[in-house]
Design an enzyme around this catalytic site. Structure first.
Site, PDB file in Angstrom:
ATOM      1  N   GLU A  56       0.858  -1.193   0.000  1.00  0.00           N
ATOM      2  CA  GLU A  56       0.000   0.000   0.000  1.00  0.00           C
ATOM      3  C   GLU A  56       0.884   1.229   0.000  1.00  0.00           C
ATOM      4  OE1 GLU A  56      -2.770   0.372   3.261  1.00  0.00           O
ATOM      5  OE2 GLU A  56      -3.692   2.118   2.322  1.00  0.00           O
ATOM      6  N   CYS A  85      -6.525   1.023   2.860  1.00  0.00           N
ATOM      7  CA  CYS A  85      -7.411   2.185   2.822  1.00  0.00           C
ATOM      8  C   CYS A  85      -7.191   3.035   1.585  1.00  0.00           C
ATOM      9  CB  CYS A  85      -7.212   3.029   4.068  1.00  0.00           C
ATOM     10  SG  CYS A  85      -7.868   2.229   5.530  1.00  0.00           S
ATOM     11  N   ASN A 132     -12.425  -3.063   0.939  1.00  0.00           N
ATOM     12  CA  ASN A 132     -11.333  -3.180   1.903  1.00  0.00           C
ATOM     13  C   ASN A 132     -11.858  -2.896   3.293  1.00  0.00           C
ATOM     14  OD1 ASN A 132      -8.460  -3.160   2.867  1.00  0.00           O
ATOM     15  ND2 ASN A 132      -9.048  -1.055   3.376  1.00  0.00           N
ATOM     16  N   GLU A 133     -11.954  -3.903   4.086  1.00  0.00           N
ATOM     17  CA  GLU A 133     -12.416  -3.806   5.479  1.00  0.00           C
ATOM     18  C   GLU A 133     -13.470  -2.704   5.663  1.00  0.00           C
ATOM     19  OE1 GLU A 133      -9.310  -1.185   8.056  1.00  0.00           O
ATOM     20  OE2 GLU A 133      -8.666  -3.245   7.765  1.00  0.00           O
TER      21      GLU A 133
HETATM   22  O1  AHR Z   1      -2.261  -1.660   6.719  1.00  0.00           O
HETATM   23  C1  AHR Z   1      -2.582  -0.377   7.127  1.00  0.00           C
HETATM   24  C2  AHR Z   1      -4.072  -0.115   7.104  1.00  0.00           C
HETATM   25  O2  AHR Z   1      -4.720  -0.961   7.998  1.00  0.00           O
HETATM   26  C3  AHR Z   1      -4.769  -0.408   5.811  1.00  0.00           C
HETATM   27  O3  AHR Z   1      -4.700   0.634   4.932  1.00  0.00           O
HETATM   28  C4  AHR Z   1      -6.172  -0.635   6.230  1.00  0.00           C
HETATM   29  O4  AHR Z   1      -6.847  -1.510   5.375  1.00  0.00           O
HETATM   30  C5  AHR Z   1      -6.049  -1.153   7.629  1.00  0.00           C
HETATM   31  O5  AHR Z   1      -6.856  -0.463   8.499  1.00  0.00           O
END
Ligand code: AHR
Length: 858
Positions: free
Chosen positions: A257, A459, A586-587
């Site tokens: 990321e 995120c 994503n979550e």
């Molecule tokens: O890995 C860091 C963050 O953790 C990611 O962006 C998110 O998906 C999670 O909350």
């Protein structure tokens, strides 16, 4: 989702007197009073006489508000609890004094709560002290609230989702019924009379939480006490080849990321910061005045100035450029790179820029690499002769090793010149790719041997507000045509490392690409759009949004004559990238808004591209509302894989090794997309956290028939620019610093198997705590035929193992790799030895160690 067996066992133990035997304790009441009140969330207290009240867990909240940005805005104000239709508990609360929204959540048992809804209203100044009532005859809920002007409003609903239009009502319509009780600092709340067994259920839920909380807090600091008197442990391990089972061949991968300067200033090898003059104060939410289009640039010379302009830019997606006013020849501009530019002696650096003359016929530029201490390290000249945007390039060879050089462009003439896309790349990028990646970092990632690479987040993929959702189309094509964006982690994304480069990197390290696309909703912690809450892409735009995802599949896999396949070929890759997986979401917070959009995307992809495996999402935790609701959607739609995330303490990983043992094999498979063990405070990652991860990974191998993929997160972090800690690999401009956790991942990546061979283990100690800290797994690598045994010893004493291979055929030689040290070590590296296979039958595993034995096929 079935509960884990051990948790069930604990629950049964805790509730033995009541639920398990179904027997009543003598003199137990039939009912009691429950007081529901607010203290940073919904709390409960019980009483038999309404005089003496006992809180259930002194600071234990049964429901918290999920609305707003990361923590700071997530407030539950004036919760109000009623029992509505068919015994359903409904809680309503106010969110803040600005938003025309309130929140609701419901529950059958006051323990497990539904996804929260935040309905909008259109009357009043704000929504304060909302209350709710249920009319059984009409089967209707009425919500009444007061606003900051003291006016009262009402709206009605049958399903807690769709609400009637709001009407102003008389103050007398607001019948609150809240009261205070004899319990310190609780304020007002609601009193309900309930069967005693409901109160008991709440007490047991809290006790279980408390029990688990204590387990989570277990650290090696208490090992001396926990294992006092423990002598070396004997372990007899017997493998059971007759019980072998197939496991995923994709088990370990990496999660990339652009966070912690992972892309720009990190893996992306560009050395010029703000090369496109597109930095903007909004990248940092206007909190840093210096963060603007001139960031990282300085001007030197007699009356020379640099202004930012946007008339006739190089491309509409790249609207800003610099205009240099040079009254006297010899002035220059300098770029300081990302914390300086690191150069290596004798290495070539490719410089390029786009420029146009504004009022002169010609501008001679001397391009230099300079250092404060060592002067000019390289220089070369080029001429700008056009008054239209043109790109010019040259190569520079550094005469010294320097960590903090600058790029200097000296103007050989007076006049005005516009410049943009000023770039400097080492020629030696990973695999020599143009617009490529930093070789040492990319190699370190490749050395893990990841089966897949997830990108671009996290995120970052779902973004901060709808406008910030990552759009893959903005990240491909000529660099000047890519659309830079604010990075939700508080900096700037050039998109120079875009989808093409991600796919190329995957191919270069032999990993499968796993792009993750937002499910039509941004991050639930968004600051922009939706009043601080999730929101969603308007339905009228979802058709195009889905088409963009379909186009991505064509970009990756389509023939060179297709619209998007052609673009891939033009970028230099006519062959398909062989995309097989796409993550959707994503979550996310699993709301109605999410469910509607996820379902649309999922169904469309299933129809248009059944060959693509879609990965769904189950929220940010290993339990709770989003986890349950995410799984429910996955089960309803038969989503093949679901992405789970959890960042936990080493104690959690040690005590939850059977998390997947009871997962239903007929349902979705699991992608553990983000996980890490971390300790509170400064030393967040060390030998202890790494061994906890190694131990847990053994349990993933054992459950490799249901856990298909796993990736530690986050992957890399630049020192001095770390928003998230811990990470697997730290780096600065000259060094790459893998953590011990990195070596754990590498040992798994380099020693993967596709067949799991179970084993039994007899330990000389019967202590549960000992058993949990010693584990073993055997896999077979189908390609080489090698058998691989992994052993984790998280005990403070060594373990003498005797391995019974049960007539499995082993070669004579074995590679033994040991990662060992003290729990708070941060620097251990694996030690590799070639030993005879015979010597492995009796083996001493050092205290706090991870051992991998690779038995070469005969
Ligand atoms: O890995 C860091 C963050 O953790 C990611 O962006 C998110 O998906 C999670 O909350």
């Amino acid at each position: 989702m079935e509960r884990k067996f051990w948790l069930l066992a604990v629950l049964i133990l805790l509730t033995a007197n009541v639920f398990a035997t179904n027997k009543k304790i003598a003199n137990e009441p039939d009912s009691a009073y429950l007081f529901a009140y607010n203290a940073n969330g919904l709390r409960f207290a019980w009483s038999l006489d309404q005089q003496n009240w006992t809180p259930i867990g002194n600071d234990y909240t049964f429901l918290k508000s999920d609305y707003g940005r990361w923590g700071s805005e997530k407030k539950m104000i004036t919760p109000f609890l009623i029992q509505g239709k068919n015994g359903l508990w409904v809680c309503i609360w106010s969110l803040n004094d600005r938003t025309l929204q309130f929140a609701t959540s419901s529950s059958m048992d006051l323990i497990s709560w539904s996804p929260q809804n935040y309905p909008y209203v259109n009357k009043g100044k704000n929504v304060l002290r909302p209350i709710i009532a249920y009319n059984r005859n009409l089967d209707e809920y009425t919500v009444t609230y007061v606003d900051g002007n003291g006016k009262y409003f009402q709206t009605k609903t049958n399903d807690l989702i769709r609400y009637s239009s709001v009407k102003e009502v008389a103050a007398s319509a607001y019948r609150n019924g809240s009261t205070s009780v004899n319990l310190s600092d609780t304020g007002n709340g609601q009193v309900h009379r309930l069967p005693w067994k409901v109160i008991l259920g709440l007490k047991k839920a809290h006790e279980l939480k408390d029990y688990k909380y204590k387990q989570d807090r277990e650290t090696t600091k208490d090992d001396a006490q926990r294992f006092a008197g423990l002598k070396n442990v004997e372990a007899k391990i017997t493998f059971q080849p007759d019980k072998a089972k197939a496991i995923s061949n994709m088990l370990t991968g990496v999660f990339f990321e652009d966070l912690n300067y992972a892309a720009d200033g990190g893996l992306y090898a560009e050395l010029i910061q703000n090369r496109d003059f597109e930095y903007h104060p909004r990248d940092k939410e206007y909190n840093d005045k210096s963060w603007n289009s001139s960031y990282a640039w300085t001007v030197k010379g007699d009356r020379a100035t640099m202004k930012i302009d946007s008339v006739s830019p190089i491309h509409p997606n790249n609207p800003h450029y610099a205009v240099l006013d040079i009254p006297v020849a010899g002035a220059s501009i300098l770029n300081s790179g990302f914390d300086g530019i690191a150069l290596k002696k004798g290495e070539t650096y490719d410089f390029s820029l786009s420029a146009k003359l504004l009022d002169t016929k010609r501008m001679n530029l001397e391009v230099r690499l300079v250092s404060d201490k060592q002067g000019i390290l390289a220089k070369s000249n080029l001429n700008i002769t056009s008054n239209n945007w043109r790109t010019a390039a040259l190569a520079l060879v550094s005469s010294a090793d320097v960590a903090d050089a600058k790029l200097e462009i000296v103007m050989g003439n007076s006049g005005h010149i516009a410049i943009d896309m000023v770039s400097l790349f080492p020629k030696n990028t990973f695999k020599g790719r143009k617009n490529g990646l930093r070789a040492d970092l990319a190699q370190t990632i490749g050395d893990i041997h990841p089966r897949f690479v997830r990108f671009p987040g996290g995120c970052l993929a779902h973004g901060d507000g709808i406008a910030n959702i990552y759009k893959w189309k903005n990240s491909i094509g000529p660099l000047a045509a890519r659309k830079p964006d604010r990075n939700l982690w508080g900096y700037h994304q050039t998109m120079g490392l875009g989808y093409y480069e991600y796919f190329q990197f995957c191919e270069d390290i032999g990993a499968v690409p796993v792009p993750v696309i937002a499910a039509g909703v941004p991050c639930q912690n968004s600051a922009t759009g939706g009043g601080g809450q999730q929101g969603g892409i308007p339905m009228s735009e979802m058709g195009q949004y889905i088409q963009d995802i379909v186009d991505l599949i064509e970009y990756a896999n389509g023939g060179v004559k297709t619209e998007w396949g052609k673009k891939r070929a033009e970028a230099g890759h006519p062959k398909p990238f062989n995309l097989k997986y796409i993550g959707i979401g994503n979550e996310d917070q699993i709301t109605e808004v999410f469910a509607e959009r996820f379902t649309m995307i999922y169904k469309a992809l299933k129809k248009t591209h059944p060959e693509i495996t879609v990965i769904g999402t189950a929220g940010p935790f290993f339990e709770g509302t989003d986890y349950e609701a995410g799984w429910q959607i996955a089960s309803n739609l038969n989503v093949p894989i679901i992405d789970e995330h959890y960042y936990q303490s080493p104690g959690w990983f040690i005590n939850n090794q059977n998390f997947y043992d009871s997962y239903d094999r007929s349902k979705s498979k699991v992608y553990l997309g983000e996980y890490a063990a971390s300790l509170p405070g400064g030393n967040r990652t060390n030998m202890e956290t790494s061994l906890a991860e190694a131990l847990y990974l053994l349990s993933l191998e054992r459950n490799g028939d249901v856990v298909s993929m796993a990736s530690y997160a986050p992957l890399i972090a630049k020192e001095g620019h770390t928003q998230w800690d811990p990470d697997l690999i730290y780096f600065n401009n000259t060094e790459v610093k893998p953590t011990i956790g990195y070596f754990v991942q590498q040992l798994y990546g380099q020693n993967a198997g596709q067949e799991y061979i179970p084993s039994t283990m007899e330990l000389s100690s019967n202590q549960e705590n000992v058993k949990k800290r010693m584990a073993c797994s055997m896999v077979k690598d189908a390609k080489t035929g090698d058998l691989i045994v992994k052993l984790v010893n998280l005990l403070p004493v060594s373990v003498n193992t005797s391995l019974d291979f049960n007539q499995q055929q082993l070669g004579k030689n074995t590679i033994k790799t040991v990662l060992a040290g003290k729990p708070d070590d941060k620097k251990a590296v694996p030690v590799i030895a070639n030993i005879s296979t015979e010597a492995t039958r009796q083996l001493e595993l050092p205290a706090y160690s991870f051992t991998v034995l690779r038995f070469k096929a005969r």
